[in-house]
Structure formats: structure tokens, C-alpha cells
Design an enzyme around this catalytic site. Structure first.
Site, mmCIF file in Angstrom:
data_model
loop_
_atom_site.group_PDB
_atom_site.id
_atom_site.type_symbol
_atom_site.label_atom_id
_atom_site.label_comp_id
_atom_site.label_asym_id
_atom_site.label_seq_id
_atom_site.Cartn_x
_atom_site.Cartn_y
_atom_site.Cartn_z
ATOM 1 N N HIS A 72 -72.296 -8.186 -29.423
ATOM 2 C CA HIS A 72 -73.360 -9.193 -29.342
ATOM 3 C C HIS A 72 -74.619 -8.636 -29.998
ATOM 4 C CE1 HIS A 72 -71.877 -11.999 -25.883
ATOM 5 N NE2 HIS A 72 -70.906 -11.699 -26.740
ATOM 6 N N TYR A 200 -79.617 -16.061 -20.120
ATOM 7 C CA TYR A 200 -80.329 -15.774 -18.872
ATOM 8 C C TYR A 200 -81.306 -16.927 -18.676
ATOM 9 C CZ TYR A 200 -78.610 -10.934 -19.089
ATOM 10 O OH TYR A 200 -77.819 -9.808 -19.118
ATOM 11 N N PRO A 292 -78.504 -6.800 -11.064
ATOM 12 C CA PRO A 292 -77.668 -6.941 -12.272
ATOM 13 C C PRO A 292 -78.355 -7.679 -13.428
ATOM 14 C CG PRO A 292 -76.946 -8.451 -10.566
ATOM 15 C CD PRO A 292 -77.994 -7.584 -9.946
ATOM 16 N N LYS A 296 -77.716 -3.031 -16.265
ATOM 17 C CA LYS A 296 -77.964 -1.593 -16.395
ATOM 18 C C LYS A 296 -77.161 -0.718 -15.435
ATOM 19 C CE LYS A 296 -80.566 -2.001 -19.789
ATOM 20 N NZ LYS A 296 -79.789 -1.765 -21.007
ATOM 21 N N TYR A 384 -82.737 -3.729 -23.507
ATOM 22 C CA TYR A 384 -81.435 -4.334 -23.204
ATOM 23 C C TYR A 384 -80.295 -3.583 -23.910
ATOM 24 C CZ TYR A 384 -78.141 -8.028 -21.944
ATOM 25 O OH TYR A 384 -77.078 -8.719 -21.411
HETATM 26 C C1 PHB Z 1 -71.426 -10.283 -16.215
HETATM 27 O O1 PHB Z 1 -70.826 -10.661 -17.238
HETATM 28 O O2 PHB Z 1 -70.866 -10.192 -15.090
HETATM 29 C C2 PHB Z 1 -72.886 -9.913 -16.329
HETATM 30 C C3 PHB Z 1 -73.461 -9.856 -17.595
HETATM 31 C C4 PHB Z 1 -74.811 -9.520 -17.712
HETATM 32 C C5 PHB Z 1 -75.556 -9.247 -16.574
HETATM 33 C C6 PHB Z 1 -74.961 -9.302 -15.302
HETATM 34 C C7 PHB Z 1 -73.623 -9.636 -15.179
HETATM 35 O O3 PHB Z 1 -76.881 -8.933 -16.693
#
Ligand code: PHB
Ligand code: APR
Length: 389
Positions: A72, A200, A292, A296, A384
Site C-alpha cells: 500500500h 480511517y 490499534p 503499531k 505510519y
Molecule cells: C486490521 O486490518 O485489522 C487493522 C488495520 C489497521 C489498523 C488496525 C487494524 O490500524
């Protein structure tokens, strides 16, 4: 039984450390209290920084990752119907790779077993003895039999609820914690992801995240109450809540389907200082937890393992003990930056119970600044994709 480095915990931290040390000729034993199938049954995020990918390749477990991992070059931050694409390529020389943590753990187990690694499952009641001496040792039960493991060093890779951190005397430990007043309700569905990058999403109805595992396995989350329960949510209710929180164009495109997994995770920030005591060193969730939102958790475990493996390899190569002496300080310097980013992303994107209208305006202004300012986007991108080790 004797080994050079005893590792408590057969999750990503313990397995990666064991594999890196073995490839450097250092003997380890991994003590895992569960079964391998139980460890592999955990559904966990998998957004890998390039530093972690490099570690996995160095550990000899990059083949499936390089074949199946999805690179990505950006991610989307949205607020109601507006969205900002954070362009990793524009702001960094890096990217992230989407590859489930379960697959990382599966690859590490396969590699350990291929090298006849000593993995002890169902190791119950692991107890650390004389960690602050030159001759530490462990005991553990398998069935009714107690075993002793003598070693040079102990790596506590046993997660947040493990025994290692608790072995550091309370008079030595300083713990820093923030518990967030909400959780994440997550589902897995065998449907194509709504977008080719993660979204997000922040909205007055709450946070949502659109993620994925592969082209036909999607992972979605919505912010929920701390006391909520998955049984309170039908699939239809989940999908409707998700659609209200993501930009309308994506809501219209969303392909829904039955959930094959549904669970709620609490959100917490936590750090234990120091990350060592005598010849005991903490790695990963044993030492720190992040919400989450910044992806990280696994990546910060990987940087701990990098620092500790390099320190131990240096020691056994006769290059001195500077790395060992500096491990906690070096690891914590990066841990705190990951904590800050994870806290910032969480504070920016979630609706906090009891927050004032002023607080909401501050969130909206932060998103507006991010939308208008390339430097602000660069800061998010650099954090990130992963700060340097
Ligand atoms: C996930 O795909 O479970 C996932 C991806 C990014 C995040 C948290 C969880 O920041
Ligand atoms: N004795 C032996 N093993 C133990 C003990 C114990 N007392 N306590 C816990 N364990 C095992 C757990 O069963 C688990 O398999 O230690 C392992 C710890 O693994 P994780 O909790 O996954 O922690 P870590 O390896 O540091 O990985 C961090 O994984 O859990 C995610 O969010 C976390 O992404 C982060 C990454």
C-alpha cells in the site's frame, strides 16, 4: 535443560527473536503456554512497516509475504463525506505491506520447525528465577512434571498478561497507562474490500476502519461502547453503522456479507519502564500496548526484537555488551514515538463520551489542517510507514 537465550512466549515477538538468533548460531528455547493451534487462531491486524518486512526477510520467512503481501502506497483519512489520501510515496521513500499477523506467525512457526527449533507448548506456570544474577533459570510445568531451564539470558515475549513484566520488582518498574472510553467492534467477511487502501473514518456517529486481508476477505471495525458486546450487534446493524460513518461514495459501493468472525477489542496505551531487569529483557506486548489506530502493535514488537537480537548477537560474537546495556533505553525511544502516534490517531478520529462541542471543533480543525497542509500529511505518512530503527 540448558540454552543460551530462553524465550517466554510463542507469539510474533518470541518466534521472530528465536528465528533471528538461531540464524546467528545462538541457541534458544521458546516456552509457550498455549498450543500452536491456539496461537494461530488469533485474528490480528497485519499492516507491516518496511522495517518489519526487512526483519522477516532476514529471518528467512519473506517468501510467502513477498508473494501474498499487498503493498500500500497510501491510506485514506475521512471525516464525514470528505476524505484525504495520505500519499506515502510523495512524503516518504517507503510504504506498508498488508499481510495478516496470523500468516506472519504461521510462517515463523514453519521456519522454526524446519530448523528443529526447540518450541515447548503447554508450558504452564513458567516462573523466572534469579533474573538479576549471572545464572538465571526458569521452571515450568508440563502436565504433572516440573522442568528446569538454565540459560544465559531471558526474553520476556509473553504479551500483556504474561509473567515477565510482573517479575520486575514493583520498586523498579514504572508503568504509564491510558485506557480509552470505547472499544472496537470488528468483523471479518468474505467480501471484496470496499477500497484498495485502508480508510480511517471519523464521523459524528463515531470511528470506523475499512481494512482487508486479501481480495476476498475484508476486515471492518466500528467504535463501540466499553461495555458493548458482539451479541448486541446483528450483521445488518453492523453494516448500517459502518455505512453511516464512512464517506457516502464508499457506503454505496460497500459489498456486505455474513460475518465469519465478530469480536470487540478494548483500547489502551501502556508502557513499562525499564524494559529489562538483570538478564531479563521485555519485548512487544509484554512491555507496551498501543491502541490499534496506528497499526503499531506488531511493528513496535518487531523493532524491540531487532534491538534485542542485535544486542545478543553482538554479545555472543564477542563485540561487547553495549547493546545489551542500552537495549531498554534504545527500544523505549522508539516505543514512545509509536505510542504518541497511536494516541494522536485515536484522539483525532474517535468520538469521546462527554466531549464538548469545543473538543469536536478541535478535532475538525486538526482534520482541516491535515487536509490543507502537506507537511502535516508528511508527518502522518512518516509515522505510519514506520520511523527508522
Ligand atoms: C486490521 O486490518 O485489522 C487493522 C488495520 C489497521 C489498523 C488496525 C487494524 O490500524
Ligand atoms: N508463559 C508462556 N507463554 C505465555 C505466558 C506465560 N506465562 N503468558 C503469555 N504467553 C504467550 C501467549 O500465549 C502468546 O502466545 O505469549 C505469547 C504472547 O504473544 P502476543 O500477545 O501476540 O505478544 P507479542 O508476541 O509481543 O506480539 C505483539 O501481537 O498480540 C499482538 O497486538 C499485539 O500486534 C501485537 C503483537
Amino acid at each position: 535443560m540448558r540454552t543460551q537465550v530462553a524465550i517466554i512466549g510463542g507469539g510474533p515477538s518470541g518466534l521472530l527473536l528465536s528465528q533471528l538468533l538461531h540464524r546467528a548460531g545462538i541457541d534458544t528455547v521458546v516456552l509457550e503456554r498455549k498450543t500452536k493451534d491456539y496461537v494461530l487462531s488469533r485474528i490480528r491486524a497485519g499492516v507491516l512497516e518496511t522495517g518489519m518486512v526487512a526483519q522477516l526477510r532476514a529471518a528467512g520467512v519473506g517468501a510467502r509475504l513477498d508473494r501474498d503481501g499487498i503493498v500500500h502506497d497510501g491510506t485514506v483519512i475521512s471525516y464525514e463525506d470528505s476524505e484525504i489520501r495520505i500519499d506515502f510515496t510523495r512524503h516518504t521513500d517507503s510504504h506498508v505491506t498488508v499481510y495478516g499477523q496470523t500468516e506472519v506467525t504461521r510462517d515463523l512457526y514453519a521456519a522454526r520447525e524446519a530448523m528443529d527449533g526447540r518450541l515447548v507448548f503447554n508450558a504452564d506456570g513458567v516462573t523466572i528465577h534469579d533474573a538479576d544474577s549471572d545464572a538465571p533459570w526458569l521452571t515450568y510445568m508440563q502436565g504433572d512434571t516440573e522442568h528446569r531451564l538454565d540459560c544465559d539470558y531471558i526474553a520476556g515475549c509473553d504479551g500483556f498478561h504474561g509473567v515477565s513484566r510482573q517479575t520486575i520488582p514493583q520498586t523498579v518498574r514504572n508503568e504509564y497507562e491510558k485506557v480509552y472510553p470505547f472499544g472496537w467492534l470488528g468483523i471479518l467477511s468474505e467480501t471484496p474490500p470496499v477500497h484498495d487502501e485502508l480508510i480511517y473514518a471519523s464521523s459524528d456517529a463515531g470511528f470506523a476502519l475499512c481494512s482487508m486481508r486479501n481480495a476476498n476477505l475484508s476486515r471492518y471495525y466500528i467504535q463501540c461502547g466499553m461495555d458493548d458486546h458482539p451479541d448486541n450487534w446483528s450483521d445488518d446493524a453492523f453494516w448500517e453503522a459502518l455505512k453511516r460513518r464512512i464517506p457516502d461514495a464508499h457506503a454505496q459501493a460497500l459489498i456486505t456479507g455474513p460475518s465469519i468472525e465478530k469480536s470487540i477489542a478494548p483500547l489502551r496505551s501502556f508502557v513499562c519502564e525499564p524494559m529489562c531487569w538483570g538478564r531479563l529483557f521485555l519485548c512487544g506486548d509484554a512491555a507496551h500496548i498501543v491502541p490499534p489506530t496506528g497499526a503499531k502493535g506488531l511493528n513496535t514488537a518487531a523493532s524491540d526484537v531487532h534491538y534485542l537480537s542485535q544486542a545478543l548477537i553482538g554479545h555472543y560474537a564477542g563485540n561487547g555488551d553495549e547493546g545489551i546495556a542500552q537495549y531498554s533505553q534504545t527500544a523505549l525511544a522508539r516505543v514512545w514515538k509509536a505510542e504518541r502516534f497511536s494516541w494522536w490517531m485515536t484522539s483525532l478520529l474517535h468520538q469521546f463520551p462527554g466531549q464538548t462541542t469545543f473538543d469536536m471543533r478541535m478535532q475538525q480543525a486538526e482534520v482541516a489542517f491535515l487536509s490543507d497542509n502537506a507537511h502535516a500529511q508528511a508527518v502522518l505518512a512518516q509515522n505510519y510507514v514506520g520511523l527508522p530503527y
